[in-house]
Design an enzyme around this catalytic site. Structure first.
Site, PDB file in Angstrom:
ATOM      1  N   ASP A  71       6.776   4.990  10.652  1.00 26.05           N
ATOM      2  CA  ASP A  71       5.628   4.704  10.031  1.00 26.05           C
ATOM      3  C   ASP A  71       5.109   3.252  10.548  1.00 26.05           C
ATOM      4  OD1 ASP A  71       3.381   4.245   7.737  1.00 26.05           O
ATOM      5  OD2 ASP A  71       4.643   6.122   7.221  1.00 26.05           O
ATOM      6  N   HIS A 298       1.752   1.015   4.282  1.00 28.74           N
ATOM      7  CA  HIS A 298       1.836   2.115   4.106  1.00 28.74           C
ATOM      8  C   HIS A 298       3.390   2.841   4.326  1.00 28.74           C
ATOM      9  CE1 HIS A 298       1.093   6.446   5.813  1.00 28.74           C
ATOM     10  NE2 HIS A 298       0.123   6.198   5.189  1.00 28.74           N
ATOM     11  N   SER A 471      -0.355  11.475   3.662  1.00 32.81           N
ATOM     12  CA  SER A 471       0.743  10.636   3.985  1.00 32.81           C
ATOM     13  C   SER A 471       1.538  10.258   2.666  1.00 32.81           C
ATOM     14  CB  SER A 471       0.151   9.287   4.428  1.00 32.81           C
ATOM     15  OG  SER A 471      -0.403   9.347   5.546  1.00 32.81           O
TER      16      SER A 471
END
Length: 536
Positions: A71, A298, A471
């Protein structure tokens, strides 16, 4: 594209009606709805607690299992993650490659989008931009451009398609950044007034129908409620809802502004930052040990969904956060499109260093070195690892509109049997598919909670936040898989995949848009795992 704003900000553009659901939205805890049981609540969560109760009843003792999070980076010191972060047992932070794996000081993982001097890539271009720039040079700016057009007609036709797509995206980014700025300017003061008036008042349909704003600015702010779906505000306080809206609008502005400045900028090249040779697809020993990086929002959110520590009274409970799962951060994804070379190396690094499950919450429309990624898929399969990846957020049928990385080659044949592709579902049983989620009868295996998932974010950004996207759905499945596999370690990756897919809660809404036609269920998964493992 990684930081796609499929969020409340997008909802501002479209009036959306509210949908009925079995459990009133006001009664759902939106900070933990992904854990709910559909049988008990009518909400398609993954039934986490019942799965944990089953494992306790069976007196199952878990073994440590490592999940590689490929990521943007992970804040490994986060209060809700630090106890469940992987530590390389054979490495010391001393500037030496103690374990001789080719990576110096890789204590918690590795950063493939950084330089040896410690500098890191934050923004990068889209793959579309890279391909268009290369083709433009060949057919427009080189001295042989005129002859190339006739000499390579098929390539030139592809170039004209790329040009059309690129110019459309650039125009959209310019328009949307302007719109987001205007919306922010027009709504900031009215929302501040509403927050001052209502503050901690819980927003319900009954209250909203009877509430009379006290000022003209408050009335202006109330117009917002006609433009967003009920699900965006029901059950929240005005303080929470107002902050979410403003944050999402500002994030939307930032996203589209960065598209103009970086992602779609033909002159932007991050190689000058890190000195990486992107053309050398065989290069492996590059990057640095900074697994957090400049923006780990994220990746930290994804990690929290999987393994935020359970029962510590902080933030959230990860699906597999009971102390047996360790998060390995492999920084792979910039603010832009990931490079195929980095993806392939990240997969190989993770499995070589003990990761059994890899979460891959990223994707893009083009993959010039897809064969390299497919080879990495096969490598991971040979090493016995399970890859779980997001389906993408463009509301497209990815059976026909390919979302990379894909497990299917150009002939439509799966290159390996160790990949699960995940679509996003909502807390609304009447409308299960998230509006943004990609789908595909062949290409999307399962659905999982992905709309409004509350999880960890870097401490510098606020500690916890709700995000939406495939996600978020992918790490829900990774968490379920980790819960299963850590308690039944004799299973193979293929068996864990089979268990995940055969234990879904089916729903007619998902039948024609996924392989299984259902949402993952941890309780049913551990039950099936128990039966399967007992036969060994």
């Amino acid at each position: 594209m990684k930081k796609i704003v499929y969020s409340l900000a997008v909802a501002l553009m479209v009036a959306t009606s509210a949908f009925a659901q079995q459990t009133p939205r006001e009664e759902i805890d939106l900070k933990s709805w992904q854990h709910l049981s559909v049988e008990q609540s009518g909400v398609y969560g993954v039934n986490t607690q019942k799965a944990l109760d089953f494992l306790k009843q069976k007196n199952k003792k878990a073994q440590t299992l490592v999940v590689g999070v490929l990521d943007s980076g992970v804040e490994v010191t986060h209060e809700d993650l630090k106890d469940n972060v992987w530590v390389n047992p054979n490495e010391k932070k001393d500037g030496k490659d103690n374990d001789k794996n080719g990576y110096i000081d890789d204590i918690h993982g590795w950063n493939f989008i950084g330089g040896k001097d410690g500098k890191n890539v934050d923004a990068d271009t889209l793959e579309l931009t890279r391909l268009f720039k290369k083709a433009k040079e060949k057919f427009e700016t080189s001295k042989d451009a005129a002859t190339n057009k006739t000499k390579f007609p098929a390539e030139y036709e592809k170039y004209t398609e790329l040009k059309k797509e690129y110019e459309a995206k650039f125009a959209e980014a310019k328009q949307m950044s302007s719109q987001m700025k205007m919306i922010s300017d027009n709504l900031s003061k009215p929302l501040d007034v509403l927050i001052a008036e209502l503050g901690d008042q819980k927003l319900t349909e009954e209250f909203m129908l009877t509430y009379e704003p006290k000022s003209q600015e408050a009335k202006q702010g109330m117009m917002l409620f006609a433009m967003v779906p009920k699900e965006a505000w029901a059950g929240k306080t005005m303080k929470v809802f107002g902050k979410e809206i403003l944050d999402e609008i500002n994030e939307g502005y930032k996203h589209y502004s960065e598209q103009e400045k970086y992602n779609l900028n033909l002159d932007f090249d991050p190689r000058s930052i890190v000195g990486d040779d992107y053309s050398n697809i065989k290069e492996k020993s590059y990057g640095n040990a900074d697994v957090d990086g400049p923006d780990s929002n994220h990746g930290t959110h994804v990690s929290g969904i999987i393994a935020a520590k359970r029962g510590n009274g902080l933030g959230i409970d990860g699906i597999a956060g009971d102390g047996n799962v360790r998060i390995m951060s492999v920084r792979t994804v910039p603010n832009g499109d990931e490079r195929d070379k980095d993806v392939a190396n990240a997969i190989r690094y993770a499995v070589d260093n003990g990761a059994k499950i890899l979460n891959m919450s990223f994707g893009k429309a083009y993959s010039p070195d897809k064969e390299t990624v497919w080879e990495a898929f096969k490598y991971a399969a040979d090493k016995g690892a399970l890859l779980i990846k997001a389906a993408g957020n463009d509301d497209l049928n990815i059976d026909t509109d390919i979302h990379y990385p894909t497990v299917y080659n150009d002939k439509g044949v799966a290159v390996s049997n160790n990949v699960i592709t995940v679509g996003s579902s909502t807390s609304d049983s009447a409308v299960l598919k998230s509006s943004f989620s990609n789908y595909g009868k062949k290409s999307v295996d399962v659905f999982a909670p992905g709309s409004e998932i509350y999880s960890a974010i870097p401490t510098r950004d606020g500690v916890y936040k709700s995000n939406s996207g495939t996600s978020m759905a992918s790490p829900v499945v990774a968490g379920v898989a980790a819960l299963v596999w850590s308690h039944y370690p004799t299973l193979t990756a293929v068996q864990v995949k089979q268990i995940i897919m055969e234990s879904v809660n089916k729903n007619d809404q998902l039948t024609d848009i996924s392989v299984t036609g259902g949402v993952v269920d941890a309780y049913k998964a551990v039950q099936l795992a128990d039966k399967m493992a007992s036969k060994k």
